[in-house]
Design an enzyme around this catalytic site. Structure first.
Site, PDB file in Angstrom:
ATOM      1  N   LYS A  35      57.847  49.901  33.293  1.00  0.00           N
ATOM      2  CA  LYS A  35      57.226  49.888  34.628  1.00  0.00           C
ATOM      3  C   LYS A  35      55.996  50.960  34.541  1.00  0.00           C
ATOM      4  CE  LYS A  35      60.449  53.572  36.303  1.00  0.00           C
ATOM      5  NZ  LYS A  35      61.393  53.673  37.270  1.00  0.00           N
ATOM      6  N   ARG A 134      67.088  56.533  48.823  1.00  0.00           N
ATOM      7  CA  ARG A 134      65.766  55.995  48.696  1.00  0.00           C
ATOM      8  C   ARG A 134      65.779  54.428  48.883  1.00  0.00           C
ATOM      9  NH1 ARG A 134      62.832  57.173  43.029  1.00  0.00           N
ATOM     10  NH2 ARG A 134      64.340  55.246  42.641  1.00  0.00           N
ATOM     11  N   TYR A 268      34.815  77.191  35.785  1.00  0.00           N
ATOM     12  CA  TYR A 268      34.555  77.263  36.986  1.00  0.00           C
ATOM     13  C   TYR A 268      35.373  78.389  37.856  1.00  0.00           C
ATOM     14  CZ  TYR A 268      32.714  72.523  37.211  1.00  0.00           C
ATOM     15  OH  TYR A 268      31.881  71.348  36.905  1.00  0.00           O
ATOM     16  N   MET A 316      36.852  68.260  35.047  1.00  0.00           N
ATOM     17  CA  MET A 316      36.953  67.004  35.050  1.00  0.00           C
ATOM     18  C   MET A 316      36.969  66.297  33.446  1.00  0.00           C
ATOM     19  SD  MET A 316      34.696  64.059  37.016  1.00  0.00           S
ATOM     20  CE  MET A 316      34.859  64.581  38.607  1.00  0.00           C
TER      21      MET A 316
HETATM   22  C1  LIG Z   1      62.416  54.115  36.480  1.00  0.00           C
HETATM   23  C2  LIG Z   1      63.688  53.597  36.624  1.00  0.00           C
HETATM   24  C3  LIG Z   1      64.520  53.810  35.501  1.00  0.00           C
HETATM   25  C4  LIG Z   1      64.417  54.509  34.235  1.00  0.00           C
HETATM   26  O1  LIG Z   1      64.652  55.899  34.468  1.00  0.00           O
HETATM   27  P1  LIG Z   1      64.376  56.998  33.326  1.00  0.00           P
HETATM   28  O2  LIG Z   1      64.614  58.198  33.875  1.00  0.00           O
HETATM   29  O3  LIG Z   1      62.817  56.849  32.970  1.00  0.00           O
HETATM   30  O4  LIG Z   1      65.104  56.579  32.166  1.00  0.00           O
HETATM   31  C5  LIG Z   1      65.979  53.323  35.652  1.00  0.00           C
HETATM   32  N1  LIG Z   1      66.331  52.794  36.874  1.00  0.00           N
HETATM   33  C6  LIG Z   1      65.614  52.689  37.974  1.00  0.00           C
HETATM   34  C7  LIG Z   1      66.086  52.058  39.086  1.00  0.00           C
HETATM   35  C8  LIG Z   1      64.275  53.084  37.863  1.00  0.00           C
HETATM   36  O5  LIG Z   1      63.357  53.170  38.916  1.00  0.00           O
END
Ligand SMILES: *Cc1c(COP(=O)(O)O)cnc(C)c1O
Length: 379
Positions: A35, A134, A268, A316
């Site tokens: 992702k 969540r 800055y 930046m």
């Molecule tokens: C992002 C995610 C993972 C991967 O987690 P890592 O800590 O990066 O290994 C696994 N399961 C779910 C549901 C996630 O959202």
């Protein structure tokens, strides 16, 4: 002088790290989590590299799955946030996508009468809330939800019960054991439930830190994300840090050098003041590239084989580095921001954040350059 800021991505390191996930949990399959553009490394390139090795991929959102299919990726893709519309269910059935179902509105979508004659059944992962609070169904509602799903012809009879740890990076934390127990207890109850004998239920719990250090959480499927990219997995240094190969080598170069006198400030707000005659290197990377502005005079970069402190505020497009103690430094020198010598999660800690955040913040302005063989050190 052209700008030398780039992220060199070692695809072999990613393959190596994936194989570690297999080695650390021999009885489990792994779904490679790519992702957020493969945590900033480039989803397309990472997926092409991993496709021969993996059984399936996971992404967060629907659009990320579409992008991978457009790139020619064929392995199943789990969509971790699932679907929002009937059209997306049709796309999933036509394109071998697996769906996480985490709330009742998604079951309503799957029950839509328009969903007939799909080319294949859909594999579901049912998210259970064991304590993260969540996403997911409360354990006490899972049986009735499964009964509801069992009446839908479009659902595949093999279904993955899935949950996620809230404290995996702090692996000794009690919460991990409590979540596991809730998950195991639920599973045993479901196994005894006569109304659910239709389903073949399997499980998934472990993300990267749990793959590395919590074997009790290794079920049929594990979900490695951050470990694929070779960043340390825990809040504190851990033996597994040595085995992982950092996949991103984020570099820039020195575009100017100047001598300043004791008492003169840099950057800055004049937040850093020289205590001695100092040689300041200006490096062509800033917060717009993803170098964290929050480091506040306590991070380091690697130049000519040595560490050198970042001084003054991160701008930046530039940072300033005290290179007084580095011999023969000159403009054009390569500077490592993180990679093999400077750990991304160490810089993250200095910026009060986590490695995941830094990797996914390397901006679109930074070209990704892909290499297949193990990286040579640049110095
Ligand atoms: C992002 C995610 C993972 C991967 O987690 P890592 O800590 O990066 O290994 C696994 N399961 C779910 C549901 C996630 O959202």
């Amino acid at each position: 002088m052209s700008r030398q800021t780039k992220a060199i991505i070692d695809l072999d390191a990613i393959a190596h790290n994936y194989q570690l996930a297999q080695k650390w949990a021999k009885a489990s399959e792994n779904i490679a989590v790519i992702k957020a553009n493969a945590y900033g490394h480039g989803a397309r390139e990472v997926a092409i590299k991993l496709e021969p090795l993996v059984k399936a991929f996971a992404v967060a959102i629907f659009e990320e799955a579409v992008e991978l299919r457009s790139a020619g990726i064929l392995k199943p893709i789990l969509i971790l946030q699932g679907i929002n519309s009937v059209d997306e269910v049709v796309y999933a059935a036509e394109n071998n996508c697996w769906l996480m179902v985490h709330q009742p509105a998604q079951i309503d979508i799957l029950s839509d009468p328009r969903l007939t004659n799909l080319p294949a059944t859909i594999k579901l992962w049912l998210k259970v809330d064991t304590g993260m609070h969540r996403l997911g169904f409360n354990p006490e509602n899972v049986a009735s939800t499964l009964v509801q799903l069992s009446s839908l012809a479009l659902i595949n009879k093999e279904l993955v019960l899935c949950s996620h740890f809230s404290h995996a990076s702090d692996i000794q934390h009690n919460k991990n054991r409590r979540q596991l127990k809730r998950f195991d207890d639920l599973f045993s109850e479901l196994k005894k439930n006569k109304k659910l004998t239709d389903f073949k239920l399997i499980r998934s719990m472990a993300n990267s830190p749990a793959i590395a250090a919590l074997p009790a959480s290794h079920y049929e499927w594990n979900r490695p994300g951050i470990m694929l990219y070779g960043v340390g997995l825990f809040d504190i240094p851990h033996v597994t840090d040595r085995d992982l190969k950092p996949a991103m080598h984020f570099i820039s170069s020195i575009i100017a050098l100047r001598k300043i006198k004791p008492g003169q400030s840099v950057g800055y707000g004049g937040k850093w003041v020289a205590q001695r005659a100092t040689l300041i290197a200006t490096v062509a990377v800033g917060y717009a590239d993803g170098y964290p502005r929050q480091v506040d005079n306590n991070s380091e970069v690697f130049v000519r084989g040595r560490r050198a402190p970042v001084v003054g505020t991160v701008s930046m497009d530039m940072i300033t580095v005290d290179v007084t103690d580095i011999t023969d430094v000159s403009t054009g020198d390569v500077v490592e921001l993180w990679g093999k010598n400077i750990m991304a999660n160490v810089v993250a800690q200095q910026a009060s954040t986590i490695g995941y955040h830094l990797l996914t913040s390397v901006s679109a302005r930074v070209p990704r350059e892909y290499v297949q063989s193990s990286l040579e050190k640049t110095q």
